[in-house]
Design a protein around this motif. Sequence first.
Motif, short mmCIF file in Angstrom:
data_model
loop_
_atom_site.label_atom_id
_atom_site.label_comp_id
_atom_site.label_asym_id
_atom_site.label_seq_id
_atom_site.Cartn_x
_atom_site.Cartn_y
_atom_site.Cartn_z
N ALA A 146 0.81 -1.22 0.00
CA ALA A 146 0.00 0.00 0.00
C ALA A 146 0.85 1.28 0.00
N THR A 147 2.16 1.15 -0.05
CA THR A 147 3.13 2.24 0.00
C THR A 147 3.21 2.85 1.39
N MET A 148 2.05 3.19 1.95
CA MET A 148 1.99 3.75 3.30
C MET A 148 0.78 3.20 4.02
N SER A 149 0.94 2.97 5.31
CA SER A 149 -0.20 2.60 6.15
C SER A 149 -0.38 3.66 7.21
N ALA A 150 -1.59 4.19 7.29
CA ALA A 150 -1.94 5.17 8.32
C ALA A 150 -3.41 4.96 8.65
N SER A 151 -4.16 6.02 8.94
CA SER A 151 -5.52 5.84 9.46
C SER A 151 -6.46 5.18 8.46
N ILE A 152 -6.36 5.55 7.18
CA ILE A 152 -7.29 5.00 6.18
C ILE A 152 -6.98 3.54 5.91
N LYS A 153 -5.72 3.22 5.70
CA LYS A 153 -5.34 1.83 5.44
C LYS A 153 -5.72 0.95 6.65
N ASN A 154 -5.52 1.44 7.85
CA ASN A 154 -5.89 0.69 9.05
C ASN A 154 -7.37 0.33 9.02
N MET A 155 -8.21 1.31 8.73
CA MET A 155 -9.65 1.07 8.67
C MET A 155 -9.99 0.10 7.54
N ALA A 156 -9.42 0.33 6.35
CA ALA A 156 -9.80 -0.42 5.15
C ALA A 156 -9.49 -1.90 5.25
N LEU A 157 -8.43 -2.26 5.96
CA LEU A 157 -8.06 -3.67 6.06
C LEU A 157 -8.47 -4.30 7.39
N SER A 158 -8.96 -3.49 8.33
CA SER A 158 -9.46 -4.04 9.59
C SER A 158 -10.91 -4.52 9.46
N TRP A 159 -11.74 -3.76 8.75
CA TRP A 159 -13.17 -4.06 8.71
C TRP A 159 -13.53 -5.32 7.91
N PRO A 160 -12.90 -5.62 6.78
CA PRO A 160 -13.26 -6.86 6.07
C PRO A 160 -12.99 -8.09 6.93
N THR A 161 -13.78 -9.13 6.74
CA THR A 161 -13.66 -10.33 7.56
C THR A 161 -12.81 -11.40 6.91
N THR A 162 -12.01 -12.09 7.71
CA THR A 162 -11.22 -13.20 7.19
C THR A 162 -12.12 -14.37 6.80
N GLU A 163 -13.34 -14.43 7.33
CA GLU A 163 -14.27 -15.49 6.94
C GLU A 163 -14.63 -15.38 5.47
N GLU A 164 -14.60 -14.17 4.93
CA GLU A 164 -14.91 -13.94 3.52
C GLU A 164 -13.65 -13.82 2.68
N HIS A 165 -12.61 -13.20 3.25
CA HIS A 165 -11.43 -12.83 2.44
C HIS A 165 -10.20 -13.67 2.72
N GLY A 166 -10.28 -14.58 3.68
CA GLY A 166 -9.13 -15.42 3.98
C GLY A 166 -8.14 -14.74 4.90
N SER A 167 -7.12 -15.50 5.28
CA SER A 167 -6.08 -15.00 6.18
C SER A 167 -4.71 -15.32 5.60
N PRO A 168 -3.98 -14.31 5.08
CA PRO A 168 -4.31 -12.89 5.08
C PRO A 168 -5.47 -12.56 4.13
N LYS A 169 -5.99 -11.35 4.26
CA LYS A 169 -7.23 -10.97 3.58
C LYS A 169 -6.98 -10.66 2.10
N LYS A 170 -6.80 -11.72 1.31
CA LYS A 170 -6.49 -11.53 -0.10
C LYS A 170 -7.48 -12.20 -1.04
N ASN A 171 -8.41 -12.99 -0.52
CA ASN A 171 -9.42 -13.60 -1.37
C ASN A 171 -10.36 -12.53 -1.89
N LEU A 172 -11.07 -12.85 -2.94
CA LEU A 172 -12.07 -11.97 -3.57
C LEU A 172 -11.46 -10.71 -4.18
N GLY A 173 -10.12 -10.64 -4.27
CA GLY A 173 -9.50 -9.58 -5.05
C GLY A 173 -9.15 -8.31 -4.34
N ILE A 174 -9.18 -8.27 -3.00
CA ILE A 174 -8.84 -7.04 -2.29
C ILE A 174 -7.47 -6.52 -2.71
N HIS A 175 -6.49 -7.40 -2.84
CA HIS A 175 -5.13 -6.97 -3.11
C HIS A 175 -4.82 -6.84 -4.60
#
Length: 302
Positions: free
Chosen positions: A159-188
């Motif tokens: 993400a180049t930088m992680s701060a308040s927005i990146k923290n929110m954007a990757l905290s809220w999605p669930t690993t039940e849907e996106h896997g661990s790490p959260k890369k399923n369904l195309g987030i990354h």
Amino acid sequence: MKKYLSYSNHDVAVIHDENESEAVLSGLKRLQVERDIKSDDVVVLTPNWVNNQKTNPSDGVVVGPETLRTIIKWVKARSPRRIIIATGAGSGNTKQVMEEVGFDLVIEEEQVEFIDFNTGPYVTLSLNHKKPNTIKVNKIINEMTYHISFTQLKTHEEATMSASIKNMALSWPTTEEHGSPKKNLGIHEELHGFIAAMAESIKIDLAIVSANPVMIGTGPTKGIDKHTGLIICGRNPIAVDSIGARLLGFMEQGIGYIHLLKNKGFKETDIKAIPMKGLSLVDAEKIFSEKVYGEKMILETV
């Protein structure tokens, strides 16, 4: 494209104090945010608990538990209806991170609620993004009236930088849907577009970004921690993160999701137009560069 959110107050406070908690309190006082939280509010505080690879807060991977306590106490003094600590580890088990760092003791002793974003029940959130264009998020999003993002400033290998927005954007999605790490369904696959879309859809009412420590090199977990004593905070996460980016040496064009937000109509990325409280950007740059690189460096003349 539709712009979902807007921010009216662009003030950013940058405070230098080797005591992280004192720096946060000083920043909040400078911003005069104490009246923003009302008695009927449901306050959700999203701290960065990325994973349990490194659980010593001095490493700069997860937030400091005592500063988290300080923020909780500050919120409690406003007497809102509910206070909820809510986050979801990007990989690994959220509760394991919570217990290994000692966040569980803070939550128990301060008698606030806890929600793991990696578990349900969920609602579906529409995104101004191609893939994914919807995600599941915890249903607390429909009850939340005031949202705080608390995280560290980091360079980030994706993400180049992680701060308040990146923290929110990757905290809220669930690993039940996106896997661990959260890369399923195309987030990354289009990560910057996804982060920008999340910023349009989930408002951050108060952004608190700690550069004490800041992580340089390769984040989110493999970098080098440097203690600067600096805290950046404000009601506008785009403005806060733009200042954080500049301390790391980036203009808004260098952080893909911030540039996307600018092109979507969010003009708070112009660091020359951001009202500064506490330190000026020039003074913050001097402190930051000397602490991180051993030599004072000024990027701006604002």
